[in-house]
Design a protein around this motif. Sequence first.
Motif, PDB file in Angstrom:
ATOM      1  N   ALA A   1      -0.073   3.475   5.549  1.00  0.00           N
ATOM      2  CA  ALA A   1       0.686   4.662   5.124  1.00  0.00           C
ATOM      3  C   ALA A   1       2.180   4.367   5.069  1.00  0.00           C
ATOM      4  O   ALA A   1       2.871   4.756   4.115  1.00  0.00           O
ATOM      5  N   VAL A   2       2.673   3.660   6.073  1.00  0.00           N
ATOM      6  CA  VAL A   2       4.090   3.284   6.099  1.00  0.00           C
ATOM      7  C   VAL A   2       4.395   2.315   4.959  1.00  0.00           C
ATOM      8  O   VAL A   2       5.429   2.420   4.296  1.00  0.00           O
TER       9      VAL A   2
ATOM     10  N   VAL B   1       2.918   2.077   1.998  1.00  0.00           N
ATOM     11  CA  VAL B   1       2.989   2.795   0.719  1.00  0.00           C
ATOM     12  C   VAL B   1       4.348   3.468   0.570  1.00  0.00           C
ATOM     13  O   VAL B   1       4.992   3.378  -0.482  1.00  0.00           O
ATOM     14  N   ALA B   2       4.814   4.116   1.632  1.00  0.00           N
ATOM     15  CA  ALA B   2       6.115   4.793   1.587  1.00  0.00           C
ATOM     16  C   ALA B   2       7.257   3.796   1.401  1.00  0.00           C
ATOM     17  O   ALA B   2       8.143   4.018   0.561  1.00  0.00           O
ATOM     18  N   ASP B   3       7.235   2.699   2.161  1.00  0.00           N
ATOM     19  CA  ASP B   3       8.289   1.676   2.050  1.00  0.00           C
ATOM     20  C   ASP B   3       8.276   1.021   0.669  1.00  0.00           C
ATOM     21  O   ASP B   3       9.329   0.780   0.078  1.00  0.00           O
TER      22      ASP B   3
ATOM     23  N   THR C   1       7.103   2.303  -2.165  1.00  0.00           N
ATOM     24  CA  THR C   1       7.557   3.282  -3.167  1.00  0.00           C
ATOM     25  C   THR C   1       9.078   3.368  -3.164  1.00  0.00           C
ATOM     26  O   THR C   1       9.712   3.325  -4.234  1.00  0.00           O
ATOM     27  N   LYS C   2       9.665   3.436  -1.989  1.00  0.00           N
ATOM     28  CA  LYS C   2      11.126   3.522  -1.882  1.00  0.00           C
ATOM     29  C   LYS C   2      11.792   2.279  -2.472  1.00  0.00           C
ATOM     30  O   LYS C   2      12.710   2.373  -3.283  1.00  0.00           O
TER      31      LYS C   2
ATOM     32  N   THR D   1       0.039   3.345  -6.133  1.00  0.00           N
ATOM     33  CA  THR D   1      -0.118   4.596  -5.401  1.00  0.00           C
ATOM     34  C   THR D   1      -0.935   4.410  -4.128  1.00  0.00           C
ATOM     35  O   THR D   1      -0.848   5.223  -3.219  1.00  0.00           O
ATOM     36  N   LYS D   2      -1.718   3.336  -4.088  1.00  0.00           N
ATOM     37  CA  LYS D   2      -2.520   3.028  -2.905  1.00  0.00           C
ATOM     38  C   LYS D   2      -2.360   1.550  -2.592  1.00  0.00           C
ATOM     39  O   LYS D   2      -2.339   0.719  -3.499  1.00  0.00           O
TER      40      LYS D   2
END
Length: 164
Positions: A97-98, A100-102, A104-105, A119-120
């Motif tokens: 989860a972290v 994916v967020a990192d 994306t940023k 996205t995944k």
Amino acid sequence: TAEDFRKHADGKIWFHTGDVAVMEKDGALRIIDRKKDLIKLAGGEFVALGKVEACLKQVQGIACVCVFAKSDMNYCVAIVSQPEKGWGSVGGRPDEAVLVADATKKLREVGLSRFEIPTKIKVDDTIWTPESGLVTASLKLQRNPLRAFYNQPGGLLEQMEYKF
């Protein structure tokens, strides 16, 4: 081979190398990518897998990554494998989860479009080696063997609802 020399509608014969190139103003041809690494998504956008993978390697926790894209989907996904030197070499095994967020940023920061950002992302403890057939001796990705490896029933691609 003969199939590499194709006759086009204009009557000219062109040599098909599988490379993507741009013509410079001075007439020089500059190779910028490989065609086999370009995938057209359902929305008509093209994703350059190698470009996305190179950008993902700038994210903490990612050293080995393979991006997957399908023409009947409008997004791509990625699988991150354990580096040859172990998870400690990239600061520990990343939380998905972290990650994916990192990712994306970071990918937004470097200017990638929404459809180019996975996205995944799944994290796998398998180390990709030439002996396993998942990478070449120079550690380049072997896309077809990687797809087959992760496309098994219950595999990581199926877990991301991205089965080929």
